[in-house]
Design a protein around this motif. Structure first.
Motif, PDB file in Angstrom:
ATOM      1  N   LEU A  14       0.823  -1.218   0.000  1.00 10.36           N
ATOM      2  CA  LEU A  14       0.000   0.000   0.000  1.00 10.36           C
ATOM      3  C   LEU A  14       0.852   1.261   0.000  1.00 10.36           C
ATOM      4  CD1 LEU A  14      -3.025  -0.706   2.370  1.00 10.36           C
ATOM      5  CD2 LEU A  14      -3.084  -0.156  -0.065  1.00 10.36           C
ATOM      6  N   LEU A  17       1.414   2.431  -3.455  1.00 13.11           N
ATOM      7  CA  LEU A  17       0.246   2.750  -4.274  1.00 13.11           C
ATOM      8  C   LEU A  17      -0.236   4.161  -3.953  1.00 13.11           C
ATOM      9  CD1 LEU A  17      -1.734  -0.604  -3.986  1.00 13.11           C
ATOM     10  CD2 LEU A  17      -0.414   0.203  -5.953  1.00 13.11           C
ATOM     11  N   TRP A  20      -4.516   4.535  -2.243  1.00 13.94           N
ATOM     12  CA  TRP A  20      -5.251   3.350  -1.797  1.00 13.94           C
ATOM     13  C   TRP A  20      -5.107   3.217  -0.285  1.00 13.94           C
ATOM     14  CZ3 TRP A  20      -8.233   0.313  -4.961  1.00 13.94           C
ATOM     15  CH2 TRP A  20      -8.110   0.555  -6.330  1.00 13.94           C
ATOM     16  N   GLN A  21      -6.169   2.735   0.353  1.00 13.89           N
ATOM     17  CA  GLN A  21      -6.129   2.519   1.793  1.00 13.89           C
ATOM     18  C   GLN A  21      -6.899   1.258   2.158  1.00 13.89           C
ATOM     19  OE1 GLN A  21      -9.127   5.620   3.522  1.00 13.89           O
ATOM     20  NE2 GLN A  21      -7.755   6.663   2.112  1.00 13.89           N
ATOM     21  N   ILE A  29      -8.751  -3.324  -0.075  1.00 11.97           N
ATOM     22  CA  ILE A  29      -8.220  -1.983  -0.269  1.00 11.97           C
ATOM     23  C   ILE A  29      -9.209  -1.191  -1.112  1.00 11.97           C
ATOM     24  CG2 ILE A  29      -5.806  -2.626   0.045  1.00 11.97           C
ATOM     25  CD1 ILE A  29      -5.464  -2.640  -3.006  1.00 11.97           C
ATOM     26  N   GLN A  30      -9.199   0.126  -0.906  1.00  8.62           N
ATOM     27  CA  GLN A  30     -10.161   0.949  -1.639  1.00  8.62           C
ATOM     28  C   GLN A  30      -9.579   2.306  -1.984  1.00  8.62           C
ATOM     29  OE1 GLN A  30     -13.438   1.103   1.088  1.00  8.62           O
ATOM     30  NE2 GLN A  30     -12.571   2.802   2.231  1.00  8.62           N
ATOM     31  N   ARG A  31     -10.210   2.905  -2.981  1.00  5.32           N
ATOM     32  CA  ARG A  31      -9.808   4.245  -3.402  1.00  5.32           C
ATOM     33  C   ARG A  31     -10.962   4.884  -4.158  1.00  5.32           C
ATOM     34  NH1 ARG A  31      -5.049   6.285  -7.510  1.00  5.32           N
ATOM     35  NH2 ARG A  31      -5.567   8.472  -7.253  1.00  5.32           N
ATOM     36  N   THR A  71     -13.262  -0.992  -4.641  1.00  4.71           N
ATOM     37  CA  THR A  71     -12.765  -1.844  -3.565  1.00  4.71           C
ATOM     38  C   THR A  71     -12.227  -3.114  -4.197  1.00  4.71           C
ATOM     39  OG1 THR A  71     -14.419  -0.981  -2.019  1.00  4.71           O
ATOM     40  CG2 THR A  71     -13.367  -3.066  -1.433  1.00  4.71           C
ATOM     41  N   ASP A  84      -4.824  -8.216  -6.337  1.00  6.74           N
ATOM     42  CA  ASP A  84      -5.419  -6.918  -6.020  1.00  6.74           C
ATOM     43  C   ASP A  84      -4.401  -5.795  -6.208  1.00  6.74           C
ATOM     44  OD1 ASP A  84      -8.023  -7.952  -5.058  1.00  6.74           O
ATOM     45  OD2 ASP A  84      -6.741  -8.896  -3.556  1.00  6.74           O
ATOM     46  N   ALA A  88      -4.697  -2.738  -8.761  1.00  2.90           N
ATOM     47  CA  ALA A  88      -4.597  -1.354  -8.279  1.00  2.90           C
ATOM     48  C   ALA A  88      -3.546  -0.587  -9.072  1.00  2.90           C
ATOM     49  CB  ALA A  88      -4.260  -1.335  -6.786  1.00  2.90           C
ATOM     50  N   ASP A  92      -4.379   2.689 -11.273  1.00  2.00           N
ATOM     51  CA  ASP A  92      -3.653   3.940 -11.071  1.00  2.00           C
ATOM     52  C   ASP A  92      -3.058   4.453 -12.379  1.00  2.00           C
ATOM     53  OD1 ASP A  92      -4.256   4.015  -8.388  1.00  2.00           O
ATOM     54  OD2 ASP A  92      -2.261   3.385  -7.717  1.00  2.00           O
TER      55      ASP A  92
END
Length: 101
Positions: A14, A17, A20-21, A29-31, A71, A84, A88, A92
């Motif tokens: 993370l 990235l 993302w958190q 993880i989500q953004r 997510t 994942d 991500a 991005d």
């Protein structure tokens, strides 16, 4: 076999990235992404959908007008995996040219 990332490995990934958190209350993880308008957001979602189909790894998402919340979690292991992280990174990469924050 797909392996769930350890908490330490997830935190390390993370940190590399953008934005993302960890999702609240689950191993995911989500953004959120914001675009100029609905057309731009939908085009972004279409590009993600094509890649997701290629990877056989589909995101959870929510879209309202120019915002897209994503997510990522691997359902087979109920947690975050390298799949994942790879998704991500792809997301991005295609979001940067179009995103408006």
């Amino acid at each position: 076999m797909i392996q769930k990332l350890t908490s330490e490995a997830r935190a390390t990934q993370l940190s590399h990235l953008d934005g993302w958190q960890v999702a609240s209350g689950r191993d995911a993880i989500q953004r959120q992404f914001q675009f100029a308008d609905f057309n731009e957001a939908f085009g972004f979602m279409t590009r993600v959908a094509i890649k997701a189909q290629e990877m056989d790894h589909h995101p959870e998402w929510f879209n309202v007008y120019n915002k897209v919340d994503i997510t990522l979690s691997t359902h087979e292991v109920n947690g975050v995996t390298e799949r994942d992280i790879a998704m991500a990174r792809f997301i991005d990469g295609i979001a940067k040219p179009a995103q408006h924050e």
